[in-house]
Design an enzyme around this catalytic site. Structure first.
Site, mmCIF file in Angstrom:
data_model
loop_
_atom_site.group_PDB
_atom_site.id
_atom_site.type_symbol
_atom_site.label_atom_id
_atom_site.label_comp_id
_atom_site.label_asym_id
_atom_site.label_seq_id
_atom_site.Cartn_x
_atom_site.Cartn_y
_atom_site.Cartn_z
ATOM 1 N N ARG A 105 -11.859 14.852 -0.578
ATOM 2 C CA ARG A 105 -10.800 14.976 0.652
ATOM 3 C C ARG A 105 -9.770 16.090 0.230
ATOM 4 O O ARG A 105 -9.439 16.749 1.184
ATOM 5 C CB ARG A 105 -9.993 13.787 0.673
ATOM 6 N N TYR A 109 -8.967 19.138 2.998
ATOM 7 C CA TYR A 109 -7.366 19.236 3.154
ATOM 8 C C TYR A 109 -7.042 20.862 2.915
ATOM 9 O O TYR A 109 -6.290 21.442 3.745
ATOM 10 C CB TYR A 109 -6.451 18.568 2.351
ATOM 11 N N TYR A 131 -2.565 12.906 13.783
ATOM 12 C CA TYR A 131 -2.329 11.569 14.180
ATOM 13 C C TYR A 131 -1.356 10.826 13.437
ATOM 14 O O TYR A 131 -1.023 11.071 12.421
ATOM 15 C CB TYR A 131 -3.821 10.875 13.866
ATOM 16 N N HIS A 133 2.532 10.026 12.449
ATOM 17 C CA HIS A 133 3.544 10.955 12.049
ATOM 18 C C HIS A 133 3.009 12.099 11.310
ATOM 19 O O HIS A 133 2.146 11.964 10.341
ATOM 20 C CB HIS A 133 4.593 10.314 11.267
ATOM 21 N N VAL A 136 3.503 11.816 7.336
ATOM 22 C CA VAL A 136 3.229 10.780 6.635
ATOM 23 C C VAL A 136 1.816 10.484 6.226
ATOM 24 O O VAL A 136 0.857 10.552 7.257
ATOM 25 C CB VAL A 136 3.797 9.353 7.200
ATOM 26 N N ALA A 163 2.842 4.722 11.514
ATOM 27 C CA ALA A 163 2.101 3.087 11.464
ATOM 28 C C ALA A 163 3.358 2.266 10.743
ATOM 29 O O ALA A 163 3.270 1.137 11.104
ATOM 30 C CB ALA A 163 1.067 3.131 10.351
ATOM 31 N N GLN A 205 -3.238 1.806 2.982
ATOM 32 C CA GLN A 205 -4.651 2.126 2.608
ATOM 33 C C GLN A 205 -5.227 1.110 1.523
ATOM 34 O O GLN A 205 -6.358 1.866 0.857
ATOM 35 C CB GLN A 205 -4.987 3.447 2.298
ATOM 36 N N ALA A 246 -2.234 -1.284 13.026
ATOM 37 C CA ALA A 246 -1.432 -1.084 14.391
ATOM 38 C C ALA A 246 -2.330 -0.910 15.419
ATOM 39 O O ALA A 246 -3.496 -0.415 15.237
ATOM 40 C CB ALA A 246 -0.509 0.390 14.266
ATOM 41 N N SER A 273 -6.311 -0.529 7.160
ATOM 42 C CA SER A 273 -5.448 -1.753 6.799
ATOM 43 C C SER A 273 -4.463 -1.433 5.920
ATOM 44 O O SER A 273 -4.563 -0.740 4.772
ATOM 45 C CB SER A 273 -6.695 -2.794 6.156
ATOM 46 N N THR A 274 -3.414 -2.230 6.036
ATOM 47 C CA THR A 274 -2.277 -2.310 5.446
ATOM 48 C C THR A 274 -1.737 -3.618 4.850
ATOM 49 O O THR A 274 -2.039 -4.668 5.703
ATOM 50 C CB THR A 274 -1.012 -1.714 6.170
#
Length: 298
Positions: A105, A109, A131, A133, A136, A163, A205, A246, A273-274
């Site tokens: 990743r 980035y 996507y 905020h 965040v 989220a 995450q 969400a 998933s949170t």
């Protein structure tokens, strides 16, 4: 027929947003052709977010920036978001193809940041769309702004619905009630954190725990038992928690699956998933300081 209706709805939404954006700014919504037009703006880079649901959560200010961008780069994972962005600005260029299965990743980035900065350095009024905020869980947005400012370009970020905002609304919880600790799950696992069980705990995450590369299909969850083990150092196994996701589309319901800390490994997880963990106990008063404050009776 359904596809045509959906496309029509997207086009109507984009037209409404363009009109509102034009009214708000008092300018034409369509971007100019010349890169020299950036001399009229103090910000050559603006980073905006779509909210979790672009339909209803994209702000008018963000829509105006999207419409007026001379170069537009976007990173959204849903088809509706992409359609709305392209309808607002035909020059929109996706960043998602930079993700490749197995690619770290951090490399992706860096590619995103340099893609955005390429437009800024070329003198175009550039907008980057992310996507949720944009500040965040979005390293490229912060780094692009830092790099632009370091190189002498005006750059700023606009706020958006995250989220976490959706979680507070959907679960009906207030971070001010008992305090709130909000941590990325892998970071929580690897670092020696002091967890205050009198506060609410949010772990983000949990479905990509220990993953450093991108996977297009599914993620491996062998590290999840270690997360459960660490949580059990602070909470009893029967302590209730909620796996939260969400809702990404209008009219959809958020996922709010109740479980216990000890049985978290039995719950299906996805990359979004949170885990929300309510307080275990009441906080203690610091009587030394409480004596100095005029506390309410009762």
């Amino acid at each position: 027929m359904a596809t045509n209706e959906a496309q029509g709805a997207v086009e109507r939404l984009a037209a409404d947003l363009r009109e509102l954006a034009q009214r708000m700014t008092g300018t034409a919504a369509d971007p100019g052709e010349s890169p020299n037009a950036t001399a009229q703006s103090s910000d050559q880079l603006v980073v905006v977010g779509t909210g979790i649901r672009i339909v209803g959560q994209l702000t008018i200010e963000a829509a105006a920036c999207i419409c007026q961008a001379e170069r537009l780069h976007f990173s959204v994972a849903d088809a509706t978001g992409e359609k709305v962005i392209r309808a607002l600005n035909g020059k929109a260029e996706p960043l998602m193809p930079l993700y490749v299965d197995g690619k770290p990743r951090s490399e992706t980035y860096e590619n995103m940041v340099e893609t955005i900065m390429g437009s800024v350095r070329a003198g175009y009024r550039t907008v980057a769309v992310f996507y949720g905020h944009p500040g965040v869980f979005a390293f490229p947005s912060h780094e692009a702004i830092r790099r632009a400012r370091r190189e002498g370009f005006g750059a700023r970020m606009l706020p958006a619905v995250s989220a976490e905002d959706c979680l507070f609304a959907d679960l009906g919880v207030d971070p001010a009630d008992s305090g709130c600790q909000s941590l990325e799950a892998t970071d929580f696992l690897l670092r020696m954190r002091s967890i205050d069980t009198s506060q609410q705990l949010i772990l983000w995450q949990i479905g990509v725990l220990g993953e450093w590369t991108y996977r297009g299909m599914s993620y491996e969850l062998s590290a999840l038992p270690m997360l459960v083990r660490k949580l059990l150092e602070h909470y009893p196994p029967e302590h209730q928690a909620i796996v939260y996701e969400a809702a990404a589309t209008p009219g959809a319901e958020p996922r709010t699956e109740r479980t216990s800390i000890g049985r978290l490994g039995e719950v299906p997880l996805t990359p979004i998933s949170t885990l929300y963990v309510p307080p275990l106990r009441e906080p203690r008063f610091d009587l030394a300081y409480a004596a100095w404050l005029p506390l309410p009776r009762g």
